[in-house]
Design a protein around this motif. Structure first.
Motif, PDB file in Angstrom:
ATOM      1  N   SER A 152       0.675  -0.867  -0.113  1.00  0.00           N
ATOM      2  CA  SER A 152       0.299  -0.001   0.067  1.00  0.00           C
ATOM      3  C   SER A 152       1.328   1.288  -0.040  1.00  0.00           C
ATOM      4  N   TYR A 153       1.877   1.177   0.962  1.00  0.00           N
ATOM      5  CA  TYR A 153       2.328   2.682   0.848  1.00  0.00           C
ATOM      6  C   TYR A 153       4.056   2.219   0.749  1.00  0.00           C
ATOM      7  N   GLY A 154       4.632   1.338  -0.184  1.00  0.00           N
ATOM      8  CA  GLY A 154       6.334   0.899  -0.293  1.00  0.00           C
ATOM      9  C   GLY A 154       6.636   1.885  -1.037  1.00  0.00           C
ATOM     10  N   GLU A 155       5.738   1.588  -2.318  1.00  0.00           N
ATOM     11  CA  GLU A 155       6.137   2.985  -3.168  1.00  0.00           C
ATOM     12  C   GLU A 155       5.855   3.774  -3.374  1.00  0.00           C
ATOM     13  N   ARG A 156       5.072   4.581  -2.892  1.00  0.00           N
ATOM     14  CA  ARG A 156       4.140   6.213  -2.333  1.00  0.00           C
ATOM     15  C   ARG A 156       5.466   6.558  -1.634  1.00  0.00           C
ATOM     16  N   LEU A 157       5.637   5.994  -0.763  1.00  0.00           N
ATOM     17  CA  LEU A 157       6.506   6.367  -0.257  1.00  0.00           C
ATOM     18  C   LEU A 157       7.651   6.721  -0.282  1.00  0.00           C
ATOM     19  N   ALA A 158       8.725   6.219  -1.155  1.00  0.00           N
ATOM     20  CA  ALA A 158       9.052   6.110  -2.597  1.00  0.00           C
ATOM     21  C   ALA A 158       9.368   7.290  -3.260  1.00  0.00           C
ATOM     22  N   PHE A 193      12.067   2.896   3.534  1.00  0.00           N
ATOM     23  CA  PHE A 193      11.032   2.892   2.695  1.00  0.00           C
ATOM     24  C   PHE A 193      11.967   3.516   1.205  1.00  0.00           C
ATOM     25  N   GLY A 194      12.052   3.580   0.299  1.00  0.00           N
ATOM     26  CA  GLY A 194      12.459   3.867  -0.567  1.00  0.00           C
ATOM     27  C   GLY A 194      13.719   5.084  -0.489  1.00  0.00           C
ATOM     28  N   ARG A 195      14.963   4.522   0.467  1.00  0.00           N
ATOM     29  CA  ARG A 195      15.451   4.622   0.871  1.00  0.00           C
ATOM     30  C   ARG A 195      17.127   3.975   0.281  1.00  0.00           C
ATOM     31  N   GLY A 196      17.110   2.607  -0.544  1.00  0.00           N
ATOM     32  CA  GLY A 196      17.985   2.197  -1.637  1.00  0.00           C
ATOM     33  C   GLY A 196      18.621   1.114  -0.263  1.00  0.00           C
ATOM     34  N   ARG A 197      20.194   0.576  -1.010  1.00  0.00           N
ATOM     35  CA  ARG A 197      19.971  -0.565  -0.647  1.00  0.00           C
ATOM     36  C   ARG A 197      20.872  -0.230   1.024  1.00  0.00           C
TER      37      ARG A 197
END
Length: 377
Positions: free
Chosen positions: A70-76, A163-167
């Motif tokens: 629900s939020y992974g891509e949206r936060l990214a 979330f969305g912060r990379g490796r």
């Protein structure tokens, strides 16, 4: 962590509902209710229910899956991280604090003046401020399941930060999960990094992994026959493992791997078990699962103290347990048929209360938090 093709696609994904998983969450809550009743009657005494506490970890894995979906891509893509935390807190905290208030009333109206049983106000403070996540074990009269709510909040804060912060975020999450698995396996349990928090720190990233695998396998959903075989096999394996005696926290990493596969397979909604899980009463149970989890212990703790007095007053002192136990309903030992009837009646009361809590507290609070977090939408 995950890149989205567009904001519209992200919103469409977030709107998707995993019906089988919702129903499984409801069934997990039901199992936990019977676990907390103890070995009492023909239903609550069934072997799988005696290890129902392990299904809280299924909640954590499912939470990781759903939050990522629900939020992974949206936060990214820039969704406000504080807004995300507010939405999630708005879903949990109002019902949590309402449950705390209910037990405060119970404490000062019954337990202290009538039963002469007092509970520390330190427990109340821990419950109000969601501090039980950092203890080495569960146990809070004013907030019996606050530890799980507190762990969820910690996980939401980590999700908002990572979330969305990379490796580097993936690496830290994987490290925390690995350390938690080691701690659960070896029994390492200290205040600040106890078994309760370890369970969430291991399970939530596994749910994130399940969501990643699900997205990678989009377009390759198994056929109905293969999905049915997998669903039946996983369900049977879960029941068999729950029936095995002698399980402790060191089993949790193993159970979490099973839960990961179950979440991935049932997310497809493709097999015969998934079709059964679309039965409306089970879907409703899934909708009420959080509220049921929050309120059900009221209908365990209160009867535990009152039933001995009721049996004494009605001329059945032989139905009082010879060694009274404050766990579950084990303060009494009526005939199995009566014990079963009592447990099912209390379950019905808990489900009814859960509906009221969902209708008048959880849902309005969730809608308010969404508007508060997104005032221009």
């Amino acid at each position: 962590m995950v890149e989205a093709p567009s904001a519209a696609a992200s919103r469409a994904a977030a709107a998707h509902r995993f019906i089988a998983l919702d129903s499984l969450r409801g069934l997990a809550a039901l199992v936990i209710v019977f676990y907390h009743m103890g070995d009492f009657g023909w239903v609550a005494g069934l072997p799988p229910f005696r290890y129902g506490w392990m299904l809280v970890d299924f909640f954590f894995i499912l939470s990781g899956f759903v939050i990522t979906w629900s939020y992974g891509e949206r936060l990214a893509m820039g969704y406000p991280r504080t807004g995300f935390v507010m939405v999630r807190l708005g879903r949990m905290y109002p019902l949590h604090i309402a449950t705390v208030l209910l037990f405060v009333i119970l404490e000062f109206a019954l337990f202290r003046p009538v039963l002469h049983e007092a509970h520390s106000l330190t427990e109340l403070l821990r419950g109000v401020f969601l501090l039980d996540a950092f203890r080495t074990g569960a146990g809070n009269f004013y907030a019996p399941v606050s530890w799980a709510v507190a762990v969820e909040l910690v996980l939401y804060l980590i999700a908002a930060a990572f979330f969305g912060r990379g490796r580097w975020a993936i690496a830290i999450s994987a490290l925390l999960a690995a350390i938690s698995a080691w701690a659960l396996w070896t029994g390492f349990n200290v205040t600040g990094f106890g078994r309760l928090l370890q369970r969430g720190l291991l399970a939530f990233p596994l749910g994130v992994l399940a969501c990643w695998l699900y997205r990678r396998m989009e377009g390759r959903k198994p056929g109905a026959l293969l999905a049915s075989i997998m669903e039946i096999a996983l369900f049977a394996l879960l029941v068999w493992l729950l029936c095995l005696p002698g399980k402790y926290a060191n089993w949790i990493p193993c159970m979490d791997m099973l839960f990961l596969v179950m979440v991935l397979v049932f997310a497809w909604d493709a097999g015969i078990v998934s079709r059964v899980l679309q039965w409306q009463p089970l879907v409703t149970l899934g909708t009420l699962s959080f509220a049921l989890y929050m309120v059900h212990l009221f209908y365990v703790i209160l009867p535990n103290r009152l039933l001995p007095h009721m049996f004494e007053a009605t001329g059945h002192p032989d139905w009082i347990a010879t060694k009274p136990d404050k766990f579950g309903l084990l303060s009494v030992a009526p005939p199995p048929a009566l014990a079963t009837a009592i447990s099912l009646a209390l379950l019905a009361l808990a489900i009814g209360t859960a509906w009221l809590a969902w209708r008048y507290i959880e849902e309005p609070a969730r809608e308010w938090s969404r508007r508060f977090a997104n005032p221009h939408k």
